[in-house]
Motif scaffolding. Structure first.
Motif, PDB file in Angstrom:
ATOM      1  N   ALA A 242       6.788  10.221  11.798  1.00 55.19           N
ATOM      2  CA  ALA A 242       7.470  10.795  10.635  1.00 55.19           C
ATOM      3  C   ALA A 242       6.942  12.196  10.378  1.00 55.19           C
ATOM      4  O   ALA A 242       5.762  12.487  10.599  1.00 55.19           O
ATOM      5  N   ARG A 243       7.845  13.063   9.897  1.00 56.53           N
ATOM      6  CA  ARG A 243       7.451  14.433   9.556  1.00 56.53           C
ATOM      7  C   ARG A 243       6.752  15.144  10.705  1.00 56.53           C
ATOM      8  O   ARG A 243       5.843  15.957  10.503  1.00 56.53           O
ATOM      9  N   GLY A 244       7.156  14.805  11.933  1.00 58.38           N
ATOM     10  CA  GLY A 244       6.637  15.518  13.097  1.00 58.38           C
ATOM     11  C   GLY A 244       5.273  15.086  13.584  1.00 58.38           C
ATOM     12  O   GLY A 244       4.668  15.776  14.415  1.00 58.38           O
ATOM     13  N   GLU A 245       4.754  13.929  13.105  1.00 61.65           N
ATOM     14  CA  GLU A 245       3.460  13.453  13.591  1.00 61.65           C
ATOM     15  C   GLU A 245       3.415  11.929  13.572  1.00 61.65           C
ATOM     16  O   GLU A 245       4.265  11.267  12.977  1.00 61.65           O
ATOM     17  N   PHE A 246       2.391  11.374  14.222  1.00 66.31           N
ATOM     18  CA  PHE A 246       2.245   9.929  14.294  1.00 66.31           C
ATOM     19  C   PHE A 246       1.342   9.413  13.175  1.00 66.31           C
ATOM     20  O   PHE A 246       0.370  10.069  12.781  1.00 66.31           O
ATOM     21  N   PHE A 247       1.700   8.214  12.674  1.00 62.34           N
ATOM     22  CA  PHE A 247       0.918   7.525  11.659  1.00 62.34           C
ATOM     23  C   PHE A 247       0.540   6.151  12.198  1.00 62.34           C
ATOM     24  O   PHE A 247       1.316   5.516  12.898  1.00 62.34           O
ATOM     25  N   THR A 248      -0.654   5.696  11.840  1.00 59.88           N
ATOM     26  CA  THR A 248      -1.148   4.386  12.263  1.00 59.88           C
ATOM     27  C   THR A 248      -1.278   3.471  11.059  1.00 59.88           C
ATOM     28  O   THR A 248      -1.702   3.900   9.981  1.00 59.88           O
ATOM     29  N   GLY A 249      -0.936   2.198  11.249  1.00 58.43           N
ATOM     30  CA  GLY A 249      -1.107   1.214  10.195  1.00 58.43           C
ATOM     31  C   GLY A 249      -2.542   0.732  10.153  1.00 58.43           C
ATOM     32  O   GLY A 249      -3.101   0.317  11.170  1.00 58.43           O
ATOM     33  N   ILE A 250      -3.177   0.789   8.986  1.00 55.13           N
ATOM     34  CA  ILE A 250      -4.559   0.339   8.826  1.00 55.13           C
ATOM     35  C   ILE A 250      -4.601  -0.746   7.753  1.00 55.13           C
ATOM     36  O   ILE A 250      -3.755  -0.777   6.857  1.00 55.13           O
ATOM     37  N   SER A 251      -5.576  -1.632   7.850  1.00 50.89           N
ATOM     38  CA  SER A 251      -5.648  -2.761   6.918  1.00 50.89           C
ATOM     39  C   SER A 251      -7.101  -3.141   6.661  1.00 50.89           C
ATOM     40  O   SER A 251      -7.944  -3.048   7.557  1.00 50.89           O
ATOM     41  N   LYS A 252      -7.402  -3.561   5.435  1.00 49.37           N
ATOM     42  CA  LYS A 252      -8.744  -4.046   5.116  1.00 49.37           C
ATOM     43  C   LYS A 252      -8.895  -5.523   5.459  1.00 49.37           C
ATOM     44  O   LYS A 252     -10.000  -6.064   5.416  1.00 49.37           O
ATOM     45  N   GLN A 253      -7.774  -6.184   5.782  1.00 53.92           N
ATOM     46  CA  GLN A 253      -7.795  -7.624   6.021  1.00 53.92           C
ATOM     47  C   GLN A 253      -7.916  -8.013   7.488  1.00 53.92           C
ATOM     48  O   GLN A 253      -8.690  -8.885   7.848  1.00 53.92           O
ATOM     49  N   SER A 254      -7.137  -7.369   8.368  1.00 49.18           N
ATOM     50  CA  SER A 254      -7.119  -7.782   9.772  1.00 49.18           C
ATOM     51  C   SER A 254      -6.568  -6.673  10.657  1.00 49.18           C
ATOM     52  O   SER A 254      -5.677  -5.928  10.252  1.00 49.18           O
ATOM     53  N   GLN A 255      -7.094  -6.572  11.884  1.00 47.80           N
ATOM     54  CA  GLN A 255      -6.550  -5.598  12.818  1.00 47.80           C
ATOM     55  C   GLN A 255      -5.278  -6.108  13.473  1.00 47.80           C
ATOM     56  O   GLN A 255      -4.615  -5.381  14.211  1.00 47.80           O
ATOM     57  N   ASN A 256      -4.928  -7.376  13.179  1.00 44.84           N
ATOM     58  CA  ASN A 256      -3.697  -7.964  13.704  1.00 44.84           C
ATOM     59  C   ASN A 256      -2.582  -7.988  12.654  1.00 44.84           C
ATOM     60  O   ASN A 256      -1.558  -8.640  12.861  1.00 44.84           O
ATOM     61  N   ALA A 257      -2.771  -7.295  11.545  1.00 46.05           N
ATOM     62  CA  ALA A 257      -1.758  -7.270  10.487  1.00 46.05           C
ATOM     63  C   ALA A 257      -0.470  -6.647  11.010  1.00 46.05           C
ATOM     64  O   ALA A 257      -0.486  -5.683  11.769  1.00 46.05           O
ATOM     65  N   SER A 258       0.664  -7.225  10.594  1.00 48.75           N
ATOM     66  CA  SER A 258       1.967  -6.706  11.032  1.00 48.75           C
ATOM     67  C   SER A 258       2.362  -5.495  10.205  1.00 48.75           C
ATOM     68  O   SER A 258       1.821  -5.258   9.122  1.00 48.75           O
ATOM     69  N   ALA A 259       3.321  -4.731  10.725  1.00 47.62           N
ATOM     70  CA  ALA A 259       3.756  -3.510  10.049  1.00 47.62           C
ATOM     71  C   ALA A 259       4.356  -3.803   8.685  1.00 47.62           C
ATOM     72  O   ALA A 259       4.358  -2.934   7.805  1.00 47.62           O
ATOM     73  N   THR A 260       4.874  -5.010   8.485  1.00 44.74           N
ATOM     74  CA  THR A 260       5.518  -5.365   7.218  1.00 44.74           C
ATOM     75  C   THR A 260       4.548  -5.999   6.226  1.00 44.74           C
ATOM     76  O   THR A 260       4.929  -6.326   5.109  1.00 44.74           O
ATOM     77  N   SER A 261       3.289  -6.163   6.626  1.00 42.12           N
ATOM     78  CA  SER A 261       2.303  -6.773   5.742  1.00 42.12           C
ATOM     79  C   SER A 261       1.983  -5.856   4.571  1.00 42.12           C
ATOM     80  O   SER A 261       1.885  -4.641   4.715  1.00 42.12           O
ATOM     81  N   ASN A 262       1.804  -6.454   3.399  1.00 46.00           N
ATOM     82  CA  ASN A 262       1.458  -5.665   2.214  1.00 46.00           C
ATOM     83  C   ASN A 262       0.077  -5.046   2.322  1.00 46.00           C
ATOM     84  O   ASN A 262      -0.270  -4.141   1.560  1.00 46.00           O
ATOM     85  N   SER A 263      -0.734  -5.544   3.255  1.00 47.43           N
ATOM     86  CA  SER A 263      -2.093  -5.024   3.400  1.00 47.43           C
ATOM     87  C   SER A 263      -2.147  -3.743   4.224  1.00 47.43           C
ATOM     88  O   SER A 263      -3.189  -3.089   4.290  1.00 47.43           O
ATOM     89  N   VAL A 264      -1.038  -3.393   4.882  1.00 50.18           N
ATOM     90  CA  VAL A 264      -1.028  -2.237   5.781  1.00 50.18           C
ATOM     91  C   VAL A 264      -0.723  -0.942   5.031  1.00 50.18           C
ATOM     92  O   VAL A 264       0.242  -0.862   4.276  1.00 50.18           O
ATOM     93  N   LYS A 265      -1.569   0.065   5.261  1.00 49.98           N
ATOM     94  CA  LYS A 265      -1.323   1.418   4.774  1.00 49.98           C
ATOM     95  C   LYS A 265      -1.059   2.299   5.986  1.00 49.98           C
ATOM     96  O   LYS A 265      -1.516   2.012   7.098  1.00 49.98           O
ATOM     97  N   TRP A 266      -0.328   3.399   5.782  1.00 50.70           N
ATOM     98  CA  TRP A 266       0.003   4.299   6.881  1.00 50.70           C
ATOM     99  C   TRP A 266      -0.724   5.628   6.697  1.00 50.70           C
ATOM    100  O   TRP A 266      -0.492   6.338   5.727  1.00 50.70           O
ATOM    101  N   ILE A 267      -1.594   5.931   7.662  1.00 49.18           N
ATOM    102  CA  ILE A 267      -2.358   7.176   7.596  1.00 49.18           C
ATOM    103  C   ILE A 267      -2.165   7.950   8.896  1.00 49.18           C
ATOM    104  O   ILE A 267      -1.986   7.362   9.966  1.00 49.18           O
ATOM    105  N   ALA A 268      -2.167   9.262   8.818  1.00 58.10           N
ATOM    106  CA  ALA A 268      -1.959  10.091  10.009  1.00 58.10           C
ATOM    107  C   ALA A 268      -2.995   9.744  11.078  1.00 58.10           C
ATOM    108  O   ALA A 268      -4.194   9.661  10.793  1.00 58.10           O
ATOM    109  N   THR A 269      -2.540   9.539  12.309  1.00 58.06           N
ATOM    110  CA  THR A 269      -3.426   9.155  13.408  1.00 58.06           C
ATOM    111  C   THR A 269      -4.509  10.202  13.644  1.00 58.06           C
ATOM    112  O   THR A 269      -5.617   9.871  14.086  1.00 58.06           O
TER     113      THR A 269
END
Length: 217
Positions: A171-198
């Motif tokens: 988005a906006r010309g760059e990549f973002f990664t989903g991060i979570s405090k709960q699990s590294q296997n969290a899905s993109a639709t999980s409420n625990s996932v935040k999106w931060i620039a890679t």
């Protein structure tokens, strides 16, 4: 605190345009879909992510790959399973100048430099960065106190620890990664996932690396 990076909510690049044609007193309205134009840069990267196909310049981008994955500087797969293919513009030859990516080192960062040369010998060079996904909790080392991601609540702070997931957005010309405090296997639709620039992850250090540095005499 000073804002490190402000990125608005994800938007699509598709726009609608309407053309009106009048023939023998009859008026016909035709709706056409305008998509993102094909990049005209000497080197382009093609990929389809979340149902959208992109062709953009890889220069300055930050990609994320899985640890111990096979890496080819001009054709590789990211953690989300998306294939990234880099090619030169018509008639241009692409060569790899350097490649410091080492996927055997989880949490590491490598840089690839490529050059595209046309038939007349004119050369254009670009570079991109590859972040090898770490295992376990990852400590953020931001350039400033905090940074904003894609969503209204996607705010992260210096020194916080997150699991890095396989989820990636463009988005906006760059990549973002989903991060979570709960699990590294969290899905993109999980409420625990935040999106931060890679790029913030690629320029951070893992908790293991930070502890290792402190133990040095």
């Amino acid at each position: 605190p000073t804002l490190a990076s402000t990125v608005q909510a994800d938007t699509t690049s598709t726009q609608q345009s309407t053309t009106t044609t009048t023939t023998n007193t009859q008026t016909t309205n035709t709706t056409a879909t305008a998509t993102t134009p094909v990049a005209t840069t000497p080197i382009s990267v093609d990929f389809t992510l979340n149902g959208e196909t992109h062709t953009v310049s890889p220069d300055g981008l930050y990609f994320q790959v899985a640890p111990n994955s096979t890496f080819n500087p001009t054709d590789f797969t990211g953690t989300s399973g998306v294939e990234f293919k880099l090619t030169g513009a018509k008639g241009m030859k692409v060569t790899v100048d350097s490649n410091s990516v080492d996927t055997s080192k989880a949490g590491s960062t490598g840089v690839v430099k490529l050059t595209a040369t046309d038939a007349a010998g004119k050369a254009t060079s670009i570079s991109y960065t590859v972040f090898v996904k770490p295992e376990g909790l990852f400590q953020l080392n931001l350039p400033m106190n905090y940074a904003l991601g894609l969503g209204d609540t996607d705010t992260v702070y210096q020194g916080e620890q997150y699991y890095i997931t396989n989820n990636v957005k463009f988005a906006r010309g760059e990549f973002f990664t989903g991060i979570s405090k709960q699990s590294q296997n969290a899905s993109a639709t999980s409420n625990s996932v935040k999106w931060i620039a890679t790029k913030y992850l690629a320029n951070s250090k893992t908790q293991f690396q930070m502890l290792k540095l402190r133990q040095l005499p």
